[in-house]
Enzyme design. Sequence first.
Site, PDB file in Angstrom:
ATOM      1  N   SER A 133      11.797  27.094  33.681  1.00 11.13           N
ATOM      2  CA  SER A 133      11.161  26.039  33.304  1.00 11.13           C
ATOM      3  C   SER A 133      10.025  25.644  34.214  1.00 11.13           C
ATOM      4  CB  SER A 133      11.875  24.769  33.260  1.00 11.13           C
ATOM      5  OG  SER A 133      11.300  23.504  33.086  1.00 11.13           O
ATOM      6  N   TYR A 146      18.813  18.799  37.219  1.00  4.02           N
ATOM      7  CA  TYR A 146      18.096  19.835  36.237  1.00  4.02           C
ATOM      8  C   TYR A 146      17.237  20.498  37.058  1.00  4.02           C
ATOM      9  CZ  TYR A 146      15.523  22.056  32.795  1.00  4.02           C
ATOM     10  OH  TYR A 146      14.934  23.091  32.005  1.00  4.02           O
TER      11      TYR A 146
END
Length: 275
Positions: A133, A146
């Site tokens: 990401s 995360y």
Amino acid sequence: MVAKTCLVTGASSGIGHATALELLHAGHFVYGAARRVGKMAALRDAGGRTLAMDATDEEDLKRAVDTVLDERGRIDVLVNNAGAVVHGAVEDTPQAMARALFEVNVFAAARLAQLVLPGMRQRGSGTIVNVSSIGGEIALPLGAWYYASKHALEALSDALRMETAQFGVHVVVIQPGIIKTDFEAGTARQLREISGNGAYRRMAEAMARAAEGLVGHQSDQATDPGVVAATIREAVESDRPETRYVVGWQAEALLQLNRTLPDREFDARITGSLV
């Protein structure tokens, strides 16, 4: 093009589902693995194979790899796409939730790499694609666990790339921006459940409302997962893929902002409307 045998995790939705179909339509042999096998009907109907796999279960990981090896004799491509997300302040988030997140986002990817690498080394070829990401480089408030997991996945990928290059194995990181999937559908709920009633409630509510607003405009702004899938196919089919691919709405802009601005100025831009 030589058809390759590919194992794609998290193939029941979003980027994983799009990637499995993209590789299949390009002529590769594709195995899609996910907990929700019923969600992979389109892949099965198109000629792919579907496997039930819980990324947190060691036996499931080994069974998935063994099934592909038994049927095809090799795995040329591993796409580690299975992922999970937790939203909440570091102080508020239960450690058990953080550990479970790392099991999916880091340890499952590492274990699958361990399982496919012996065959790749022996053949002198192979590609491992780790779907990270933009959060593999940046971090935003109320998502620390995360982002930490994606930072860890990228560090793992960098080390693995250097270790395995001598055997002809490529390790690639994909850094999507904001993609049109259901991955963030529970963001507002998580923020309110974990941090909506304590010291971080003002920030949590502001971010929850922003997340709800994004969902409302997602069809106009977010990038279709097929764009990410096409990028993954490009990496898989390349004789010398890039080490990182940045793809998707706001991805390059946010990464450049983070790389360019001093930390406190970046912090101020991100949190200015949240506190």
